[in-house]
Design an enzyme around this catalytic site. Sequence first.
Site, PDB file in Angstrom:
ATOM      1  N   ARG A 145      -1.522  -6.199  -8.338  1.00  0.00           N
ATOM      2  CA  ARG A 145      -0.468  -7.128  -7.948  1.00  0.00           C
ATOM      3  C   ARG A 145      -0.317  -8.247  -8.954  1.00  0.00           C
ATOM      4  O   ARG A 145       0.772  -8.652  -9.286  1.00  0.00           O
ATOM      5  CB  ARG A 145      -0.774  -7.738  -6.577  1.00  0.00           C
ATOM      6  CG  ARG A 145      -0.724  -6.758  -5.448  1.00  0.00           C
ATOM      7  CD  ARG A 145      -1.165  -7.400  -4.177  1.00  0.00           C
ATOM      8  NE  ARG A 145      -2.553  -7.844  -4.344  1.00  0.00           N
ATOM      9  CZ  ARG A 145      -3.382  -8.089  -3.368  1.00  0.00           C
ATOM     10  NH1 ARG A 145      -2.998  -7.978  -2.137  1.00  0.00           N
ATOM     11  NH2 ARG A 145      -4.616  -8.464  -3.609  1.00  0.00           N
TER      12      ARG A 145
ATOM     13  N   LYS B 216     -16.188  -6.962   5.504  1.00  0.00           N
ATOM     14  CA  LYS B 216     -14.899  -7.652   5.563  1.00  0.00           C
ATOM     15  C   LYS B 216     -14.487  -7.998   6.994  1.00  0.00           C
ATOM     16  O   LYS B 216     -13.505  -8.682   7.202  1.00  0.00           O
ATOM     17  CB  LYS B 216     -13.800  -6.792   4.924  1.00  0.00           C
ATOM     18  CG  LYS B 216     -13.886  -6.727   3.420  1.00  0.00           C
ATOM     19  CD  LYS B 216     -12.661  -6.018   2.869  1.00  0.00           C
ATOM     20  CE  LYS B 216     -12.629  -6.023   1.367  1.00  0.00           C
ATOM     21  NZ  LYS B 216     -11.422  -5.367   0.836  1.00  0.00           N
TER      22      LYS B 216
ATOM     23  N   SER C 272      -3.076  -7.766   2.802  1.00  0.00           N
ATOM     24  CA  SER C 272      -3.372  -7.594   4.231  1.00  0.00           C
ATOM     25  C   SER C 272      -3.901  -8.878   4.855  1.00  0.00           C
ATOM     26  O   SER C 272      -3.526  -9.240   5.974  1.00  0.00           O
ATOM     27  CB  SER C 272      -4.390  -6.465   4.429  1.00  0.00           C
ATOM     28  OG  SER C 272      -3.847  -5.237   4.045  1.00  0.00           O
TER      29      SER C 272
ATOM     30  N   HIS D 153       0.840  -1.204   0.000  1.00  0.00           N
ATOM     31  CA  HIS D 153       0.000   0.000   0.000  1.00  0.00           C
ATOM     32  C   HIS D 153       0.875   1.256   0.000  1.00  0.00           C
ATOM     33  O   HIS D 153       0.632   2.197  -0.761  1.00  0.00           O
ATOM     34  CB  HIS D 153      -0.893   0.059   1.250  1.00  0.00           C
ATOM     35  CG  HIS D 153      -1.936  -0.993   1.323  1.00  0.00           C
ATOM     36  ND1 HIS D 153      -2.125  -1.756   2.462  1.00  0.00           N
ATOM     37  CD2 HIS D 153      -2.855  -1.421   0.425  1.00  0.00           C
ATOM     38  CE1 HIS D 153      -3.133  -2.588   2.252  1.00  0.00           C
ATOM     39  NE2 HIS D 153      -3.582  -2.410   1.023  1.00  0.00           N
TER      40      HIS D 153
END
Length: 165
Positions: A96, A42, A134, A18
Amino acid sequence: MERVGLYPGTFDPVTMGHLDIIGRGMKLVDRLIIGVAVSEAKRPLFLLEERIEMMKEECGKLEGPGRAKVEVLPFDTLLMHFAESVGANVIVRGLRAVSDFEYEFQMTAMNEALNREIETVFLMADVRHQAVASRLVKEIARFGGDITSFVTPTVKERLLEKYRK
């Protein structure tokens, strides 16, 4: 015209990946807003206030000459509504892997249908951070693995503290 970028995410927690995207995004705009999503679906490990605090602390270390001013703001609305409310004309997104591309492609198409004036810019993750997510960092920390290369020392300590409780 001021170029205002918006980098949205849950940031639970903020990773080196990030921060890489933020640092690079700061070179592209005059002002970069980090939109920290509430993301109750989430079920984040960190409270919204904790994620905002971590992000402010880490982004402060990136500021300097030739880089955008950074603001960290929470949001719990449709991304495009939030972007409009803060005057963003660019959404910054990190990629990514190929798997990210499909999701981001759909999201960009929907966002463009909502507001054609806000562009989406994709930045490829640095090779060192392409596998960093994460969710995976939390899992590694939870089971006692070394997360040193994935997060800053401050974030590492906060994450380890969460799992000590």
